[in-house]
Design a protein around this motif. Structure first.
Motif, PDB file in Angstrom:
ATOM      1  N   VAL A  44       0.890  -1.395   0.027  1.00  0.00           N
ATOM      2  CA  VAL A  44       0.018   0.006  -0.053  1.00  0.00           C
ATOM      3  C   VAL A  44       0.694   1.260  -0.135  1.00  0.00           C
ATOM      4  O   VAL A  44       1.831   1.440   0.797  1.00  0.00           O
ATOM      5  N   LEU A  45       0.749   2.072  -0.724  1.00  0.00           N
ATOM      6  CA  LEU A  45       1.786   3.386  -1.040  1.00  0.00           C
ATOM      7  C   LEU A  45       0.617   4.337  -0.672  1.00  0.00           C
ATOM      8  O   LEU A  45      -0.547   4.651  -1.027  1.00  0.00           O
ATOM      9  N   GLY A  46       1.038   5.387   0.433  1.00  0.00           N
ATOM     10  CA  GLY A  46       0.323   6.392   0.869  1.00  0.00           C
ATOM     11  C   GLY A  46       1.276   7.542   1.605  1.00  0.00           C
ATOM     12  O   GLY A  46       2.561   7.400   1.750  1.00  0.00           O
ATOM     13  N   THR A  89      -2.195   9.081  -4.175  1.00  0.00           N
ATOM     14  CA  THR A  89      -2.282   8.159  -3.129  1.00  0.00           C
ATOM     15  C   THR A  89      -3.628   7.979  -2.605  1.00  0.00           C
ATOM     16  O   THR A  89      -4.552   9.235  -2.673  1.00  0.00           O
ATOM     17  N   PRO A  90      -4.258   7.101  -2.066  1.00  0.00           N
ATOM     18  CA  PRO A  90      -3.588   5.832  -1.748  1.00  0.00           C
ATOM     19  C   PRO A  90      -3.297   4.847  -3.056  1.00  0.00           C
ATOM     20  O   PRO A  90      -4.326   5.312  -4.015  1.00  0.00           O
ATOM     21  N   THR A 101      -5.162   3.332  -7.919  1.00  0.00           N
ATOM     22  CA  THR A 101      -4.584   4.555  -7.456  1.00  0.00           C
ATOM     23  C   THR A 101      -5.684   5.835  -7.238  1.00  0.00           C
ATOM     24  O   THR A 101      -6.783   5.636  -7.882  1.00  0.00           O
ATOM     25  N   GLY A 102      -5.330   6.203  -6.261  1.00  0.00           N
ATOM     26  CA  GLY A 102      -6.510   7.435  -5.864  1.00  0.00           C
ATOM     27  C   GLY A 102      -7.717   7.181  -5.215  1.00  0.00           C
ATOM     28  O   GLY A 102      -8.339   8.232  -4.930  1.00  0.00           O
ATOM     29  N   ARG A 103      -7.998   5.961  -4.857  1.00  0.00           N
ATOM     30  CA  ARG A 103      -9.183   5.589  -4.026  1.00  0.00           C
ATOM     31  C   ARG A 103      -9.218   4.531  -3.256  1.00  0.00           C
ATOM     32  O   ARG A 103      -8.034   3.819  -3.522  1.00  0.00           O
ATOM     33  N   VAL A 104     -10.118   4.248  -2.469  1.00  0.00           N
ATOM     34  CA  VAL A 104     -10.204   3.023  -1.588  1.00  0.00           C
ATOM     35  C   VAL A 104     -10.999   1.922  -2.199  1.00  0.00           C
ATOM     36  O   VAL A 104     -12.434   2.164  -2.168  1.00  0.00           O
TER      37      VAL A 104
END
Length: 118
Positions: A44-46, A89-90, A101-104
């Protein structure tokens, strides 16, 4: 022509880049080497936001159901995130490939991402 552009100053002899640029490029190269050595796994990149923490928790829940022995890794280093090519991110990375990318994403989406990549 002062009004139409900035004057460019000539660099000093022997100085092509400022020290900050040299350090940034070295850090980016080190991040790319890290990525090449650590391709496998779920990451997980954040940048320590609420949505990044939510993605980490959701990924851990899905991994606990699919394969209890596996855990996700959280990467917060900006240079490593940039080396993956992520701009928002995330982000979720599975076995070296950025899948979201950009959302959960939902738990079902994360489970399908993991099943597709393995």
């Amino acid at each position: 022509m002062f009004l139409f552009g900035r004057r460019r100053e000539k660099p000093l002899a022997g100085h092509t880049k400022c020290p900050a640029e040299r350090n940034a490029s070295a850090a980016l190269r080190a991040a790319e080497d890290f990525i090449a050595d650590h391709r496998n796994g779920v990451k997980v990149l954040g940048t320590d936001t609420a949505s990044c923490a939510a993605l980490k928790e959701t990924v851990d829940d899905v991994l606990a159901q699919l394969s209890p022995a596996e855990h996700s890794e959280y990467i917060g280093d900006v240079y490593k995130i940039a080396a993956y090519g992520v701009m928002h991110t995330p982000a979720l990375v599975i076995d070296g490939q950025v899948v979201c990318t950009g959302r959960v994403p939902s738990k079902n989406e994360i489970a399908s991402f993991i099943k597709k990549r393995r």
